[in-house]
Design an enzyme around this catalytic site. Structure first.
Site, PDB file in Angstrom:
ATOM      1  N   HIS A   1      23.301 -26.046 -60.025  1.00  9.23           N
ATOM      2  CA  HIS A   1      22.769 -27.343 -60.459  1.00  9.23           C
ATOM      3  C   HIS A   1      21.363 -27.226 -61.043  1.00  9.23           C
ATOM      4  O   HIS A   1      21.002 -28.011 -61.919  1.00  9.23           O
ATOM      5  CB  HIS A   1      22.747 -28.323 -59.283  1.00  9.23           C
ATOM      6  CG  HIS A   1      24.068 -28.975 -59.031  1.00  9.23           C
ATOM      7  ND1 HIS A   1      25.041 -28.413 -58.242  1.00  9.23           N
ATOM      8  CD2 HIS A   1      24.592 -30.139 -59.487  1.00  9.23           C
ATOM      9  CE1 HIS A   1      26.096 -29.206 -58.201  1.00  9.23           C
ATOM     10  NE2 HIS A   1      25.855 -30.257 -58.950  1.00  9.23           N
ATOM     11  N   GLY A   2      20.581 -26.297 -60.560  1.00 15.43           N
ATOM     12  CA  GLY A   2      19.229 -26.209 -61.084  1.00 15.43           C
ATOM     13  C   GLY A   2      18.525 -24.945 -60.623  1.00 15.43           C
ATOM     14  O   GLY A   2      18.765 -24.462 -59.509  1.00 15.43           O
TER      15      GLY A   2
END
Length: 457
Positions: A323-324
């Site tokens: 996600h990041g």
């Protein structure tokens, strides 16, 4: 171009639908190449520099698949998957690892500051799904046009859903306008598009005005009051749902307009009574990918509880990193992995939790961990947590109305997919959706348009 922009809704999409209809009737063999071209035009609208990256990744992976069919060596597919992950790592994680390295005294790793190509996480996972299934003997070979459309199809290339080849490749052979339900599919596609736009414009974006200033203030070190912390945390809990599920509804609706059915991605996740159920309802296609291509190969639930809990923790931690590129995302994923592991141990111990209690515990866990997902740093997250737990000034001015409406719709109302497909054909219904679409357009023209949250991943 954003789905919630005039250039897409009033120019690109109508032009694409008209061209698609003309070509599908006059020269059906050119329908798929046209969709590929349209998809690259859509992708290149964001940043034409990354079109060669997308095209090159498609060509190389397709060539690898063709080569594997002729020379099925053991190393070719793993090497291709590793190369895909290396490309993703170059653009998305190189600076992150450089920052980690710079924590070591005396070490100075350079940061390249490469721009992140939109959708690279999603189209990389599409390549991996196909290559892994090809190596397992589950996937056949496809022509370049079909494979390119599978990877680059514009409704899902930027933020999903993650579509398995087996869910869509066979649909490419169908003639959408020859189906007896073609008109109904088109109408329900328009309805899904409208509902998704409405969720984004009337719920997701207004909540951003409650959320962003508080998290931005926390990022600068400002003390966050109790009222601000709860407003921002509750607001983000529903903002990310309506933002991302709204995007998914639009993607599914747009695909239906072209005669293609994409998999659902949300099923009322905030009604879940356990964390396991939450992940079966939230970002369902990603959950399925993590289960089938990470969790099960790690051993899944077949080698005892310690191995299962470890596989869950590792899978969700990697899911958080996907996600990041940040430690807060790693922590968010790791906590969900530990939460899922705790659920496994509770079930093995036959601990029965009443549904209302399970819903409350699950909701609180998801809500609190969203803080790590949204915060810019651990320090910013700590300021939010202090407010949530009453370790800050109480403050005032809690903006609850939009949050309350969003909570009611998210927990009580049916999903857009279910609602749209259950509604009977009626002229009054068509008029109502047309009116809603016009109101959405007026709202888009009146306010600033926010990009979709998942575009950053």
């Amino acid at each position: 171009m954003l789905f919630n922009s005039f250039v897409f809704l009033l120019a690109f999409l109508p032009a694409a639908l008209i061209l698609h209809a003309l070509v599908a009737r006059a020269a059906p063999a050119w329908r798929l190449p046209l969709l590929v071209v349209l998809s690259f035009v859509f992708y290149g609208w964001w940043d034409v520099r990354f079109v060669p990256l997308l095209a090159g990744s498609i060509l190389v992976n397709w060539c690898v698949a063709r080569a594997y069919r002729r020379w099925p060596g053991r190393w070719l597919i793993p090497a291709a998957i590793a190369a895909n992950l290396a490309l993703l790592g170059l653009f998305k994680y190189l600076d992150f690892f450089a920052d980690l390295a710079n924590l070591i005294p005396g070490l100075e790793a350079p940061r390249l500051g490469l721009a992140l190509p939109l959708g690279i996480s999603f189209f990389t996972f599409h390549h991996i799904m196909y290559l892994a299934d090809l190596r397992a003997g589950r996937a056949p070979a496809f022509g370049l046009t079909k494979y390119a459309l599978y990877i680059a199809f514009f409704p899902q290339v930027l933020a999903g859903p993650l579509v398995r080849w087996s869910e869509i490749m066979h649909q490419f052979d169908e003639q959408p306008y020859a189906r007896p339900d073609a008109a109904e599919r088109f109408a329900r596609g328009l309805m899904l598009l409208t509902v998704g736009l409405a969720k984004k414009v009337f719920l997701g974006d207004p909540l951003a005005a409650y959320v962003n200033p508080v998290f931005q203030a926390a990022a600068t070190g400002k003390v966050i009051t109790v009222a601000e912390a709860w407003q921002a945390t509750l607001g983000f809990t529903f903002q990310i749902y309506f933002d991302f599920s709204g995007y998914t509804d639009m993607a599914l609706g747009i695909a239906l307009l072209f005669g293609l059915v994409l998999p659902q991605n949300f099923d009322a996740p905030y009604r879940a009574t356990s964390l396991r159920e939450f992940w079966r309802r939230w970002h369902m296609t990603l959950s399925r990918f993590l289960r089938d291509y990470l969790y099960i190969p790690m051993g899944g639930n077949r080698r005892g509880s310690p191995r299962q809990v470890g596989a869950l923790a590792a899978t969700m931690t990697l899911g958080g990193l996907w996600h990041g590129a940040g430690l807060t995302f790693l922590a968010w994923g790791a906590l969900h992995g530990l939460g899922l592991g705790a659920g496994v141990l509770a079930r093995r111990a036959r601990i029965a939790i009443p549904a209302p209690v399970g819903w409350l515990l699950t909701s609180l866990f998801v809500l609190l961990t969203w803080v790590l997902f949204r915060a810019a740093s651990f320090d910013a997250a700590l300021l939010i947590f202090k407010g949530l737990f009453g370790l800050a000034p109480h403050g005032s001015g809690f903006k609850w109305r939009t949050i309350a409406v969003a909570a009611l719709v998210a927990t009580v109302g049916p999903t857009a997919w279910v609602a749209v497909h259950r509604l009977p054909p009626r002229r009054a219904l068509a008029f109502g959706f047309a009116l809603l679409f016009v109101v959405v357009l007026l709202k888009i023209g009146d306010d600033a348009n926010y990009e979709f949250i998942y575009f950053q991943f």
